[in-house]
Design a protein around this motif. Sequence first.
Motif, short mmCIF file in Angstrom:
data_model
loop_
_atom_site.label_atom_id
_atom_site.label_comp_id
_atom_site.label_asym_id
_atom_site.label_seq_id
_atom_site.Cartn_x
_atom_site.Cartn_y
_atom_site.Cartn_z
N MET A 1 0.86 -1.02 -0.48
CA MET A 1 0.05 0.22 -0.40
C MET A 1 0.68 1.35 -0.17
SD MET A 1 -1.16 0.53 4.16
CE MET A 1 -1.82 -1.54 4.01
N ASP A 2 0.93 2.45 -0.44
CA ASP A 2 0.43 3.35 -0.28
C ASP A 2 0.32 4.79 0.48
OD1 ASP A 2 -0.76 4.56 -2.28
OD2 ASP A 2 0.47 3.72 -3.43
N TRP A 3 0.81 5.76 1.05
CA TRP A 3 0.14 6.53 1.88
C TRP A 3 0.80 8.17 1.43
CZ3 TRP A 3 -0.77 5.32 7.43
CH2 TRP A 3 -2.18 4.21 8.20
N SER A 4 -0.58 8.75 1.25
CA SER A 4 -0.61 9.93 1.59
C SER A 4 0.01 10.74 2.74
CB SER A 4 -1.25 11.32 0.78
OG SER A 4 -2.66 10.86 1.35
N PHE A 5 0.72 11.30 2.84
CA PHE A 5 1.64 12.57 3.69
C PHE A 5 2.05 14.17 3.11
CE2 PHE A 5 5.41 11.22 1.62
CZ PHE A 5 6.26 12.08 1.47
N SER A 6 1.86 14.55 4.45
CA SER A 6 2.58 16.24 4.72
C SER A 6 3.70 15.91 4.98
CB SER A 6 1.41 17.17 4.16
OG SER A 6 0.88 17.50 6.22
N VAL A 7 4.51 17.55 4.76
CA VAL A 7 5.06 17.30 6.49
C VAL A 7 5.29 18.87 6.83
CG1 VAL A 7 8.41 18.05 6.56
CG2 VAL A 7 7.42 16.92 4.51
N VAL A 8 5.15 18.39 8.43
CA VAL A 8 4.95 20.08 8.35
C VAL A 8 5.08 21.33 8.32
CG1 VAL A 8 3.62 20.21 11.00
CG2 VAL A 8 3.47 18.02 10.18
N GLU A 9 6.89 20.99 8.96
CA GLU A 9 7.70 21.95 8.34
C GLU A 9 7.58 22.84 6.92
OE1 GLU A 9 8.36 19.47 12.47
OE2 GLU A 9 8.52 18.67 9.57
N HIS A 10 7.33 22.06 6.18
CA HIS A 10 7.35 22.68 4.74
C HIS A 10 5.64 23.16 4.61
CE1 HIS A 10 10.25 19.68 3.29
NE2 HIS A 10 11.08 19.84 4.18
N PRO B 1 2.51 24.31 2.24
CA PRO B 1 1.87 24.01 2.82
C PRO B 1 1.87 23.87 0.42
CG PRO B 1 0.81 25.07 3.41
CD PRO B 1 2.47 26.17 3.29
N LEU B 2 1.62 22.88 0.12
CA LEU B 2 1.34 22.02 -0.96
C LEU B 2 0.19 23.01 -2.09
CD1 LEU B 2 2.97 19.02 -1.01
CD2 LEU B 2 4.48 20.74 -1.31
N PRO B 3 0.45 23.19 -3.49
CA PRO B 3 -0.42 23.83 -4.73
C PRO B 3 -2.21 23.19 -3.78
CG PRO B 3 1.81 23.83 -5.78
CD PRO B 3 1.55 23.26 -4.44
#
Length: 776
Positions: free
Chosen positions: A486-495, A497-499
Amino acid sequence: MALGIGANVALFTVVRGVLLKPLPFQDPNRLVMLYEADLYEDDTAGFNVVSGGMYAEWKNQNLSYRSLALAQDIRVGLSGSGGQLPEKLNSALFSWDMLRTLGVQPALGRDFTEADDNPAASGTVLLSWGLWKRRFGGDPAILNQTIDLDAQPHTVIGVMPAWFDFPDPSTQLWTPVYHDKPEATMLSFSNHQFRVVGRLKPGVSASQGVADLSIISQRVHNEHLNDPFVFRSAKSRPLLEHIVGEIKKPLYVLLEATCCLLLIACLNVANLLVARAAARRKELAIRTALGGGWLRLIGERLMECLLLSASGGALGLLLALAALQWLMQTRHDMSRIESVHIDGVVAAFTVGVIIICALFSGLIAAFSISDKRILGALHEATRSVGGDSARPTLRKVLLTLEVGLTVILLIGAGLLLKSYERLRSADMGCITQDVISMHLGIPDARYPTSAQRANFYDTLLDRVGALPGVDAAGFVTSVPGQGYGMDWSFSVVEHPPLPQGSGPFALSRWADPKYFRAIGIPILRGRTFDAGKRLDAANEVVISQSFAAQYFPNEDPLGRHLRVRGKDFVIVGIVGDTRYAIGETPRPVQYYPLDAGVETVGTLVIRSSHDLEQFALPVQRIVSEMDPDLPVSDVLTMNQLLGKSTLDQSFNTALLVAFATLSLVLAAVGLFGVDVVHRNATDDRNRHPRRAGRKARTGDAEGVAGWNAARGLGKLVVGTRKPAWKPASCCAICSMGSSRSIRRFMLESPQRCSQWPRSHVSFLHGAHRASIRCKH
């Protein structure tokens, strides 16, 4: 001839049964497999599985399909009963209308109904014919009886026909998807895990159907711009193409190899007949002088070839039957293997091959018989004239083609062997020696809370790790080489926000702290999980080296946070890269703590310097003591697991090597046979010294002497006879010209592979012209 015909009949039977024969469903040409596509504007990914929410939108709003149905491959645990042990079975989830879409009915009992396919209904199940016979003794009384699947009762409502194995040959039972899956999963647009089968309406093409679904997908995408994993369009391909998968190209490669083998056999027979005709020139000349017509002589040659081909065809058919029986037992997991059998079409194909072989060999042999050449034989008997060089030249051309075709097969086998060797020697990023794996899963119904799941695996690992001889033990949802998982999406808290509508994702695994040591994945920086943090407190994540390089190119990832499904995880370690499948490049991986109690299914790995198989029974005994209804399955060493994943490649390579070896043997036999015929003719001339002296003066005796097979194939290349270097040079030219085409066909992209047939024909034509040039 028998080997060539038998190999062709066997491979044609397989190709016809797997690739050419229509699916055993109602109106199979209107069945297609549907996929989601174009996650991003420049996305060129292939065939993606479908989310439950998108399937619902397609089903409710499309105008091109008579019906759409859903399927998913899963594994379930069948509880033991009546003294039988529990076992893990490959299963499939179906929407209630899947069998109606395919046009199939159960052999016993009934199909699913719409009332069966909802969360409030009682569990129902359809059994495969094989499981019904093996587990339940073929007893019809099993209908309406209850069996436990993953600790949940299911009523058996039917048994499928023996030939039905959709969506996978290993599937042994089917359950309704909406009954088993959570409602959130079936409504999600970003959780892609289902396969969708569609039946087109009459008069609607596949492209029109895809365009219809793509409009729906684009509208859904525009409505969920904040979700980066909602696809923009749809794709489709025929259901048959989906079922046969990647086996199509290897089968056609093997079929071409058998055609080369048959051509070598025909050239062998033709060469022997040409040599025999040369030895019988005087006899043919006398028969012609007595009134025998040229067409009559040709007819005799063709009849001889037909009898030889018919005998070879009869023996070849028996060899094909034996080969198919061996294939059915060896590769019972092959797609559509149940469709492979000899029938009237195969019998007609065999007769056609026999006739073609007879005409091919006979006409080549007949080419050496003409009125002018026969009269030349009469002239030789009365006066000294230059000997006829056409027959030695023809034999040289035939032998050149024969050895050239053998070289082609040897090159192809060598390339495949080299490719397979590289595949098996690929670094998986972990230890593959002294490691054994076992698949295990606990049912949600019996372990509903995170604490119960975490406690079960903690106890299991403690008891397994305490076994004598165990160096290390660990648990992970998917080991390297076991598949994508499986794969999961994520975001880096310190980065920043992405578009909108974009987001990174990576392979995700759940593992215990000892897993990395057990399987030998190196910890490059930081540490693994803190064993004291469990359940909600388990907020640590370990990332792979490629993950750090891709998402933290100019910064230290340790101490950074990943936000996954609304929860923040701190990065505490970086480990080495692994491959999810042999031959695939390493992908970024994120590892989460098994002690969080989220996952229920995975693989137990044990490392030991002792005999690995000795741990199978003790581990099963431990699991049985903890839960008697839990089966342990897929007990494989890491090398066995990797070998299982490369079974197709090893099987195809072994067959091509076998065909190449047979072609080499046939070529050697052909050389030896021609030499024997030539020796007999020479002995006959030696019994008539005067005639032999005339022939020696004409130089005709030199014609085939260089092909003395008794002195070895090496004589063909370095022999001192004048003609010996000519066919060897032609073979070298042929092999160099063919190697690039073979490499492009078998090792490069499918787009470029399409050029092979033209190259193959050009090669054969070029080989013939090269042999002629060598003479002049």
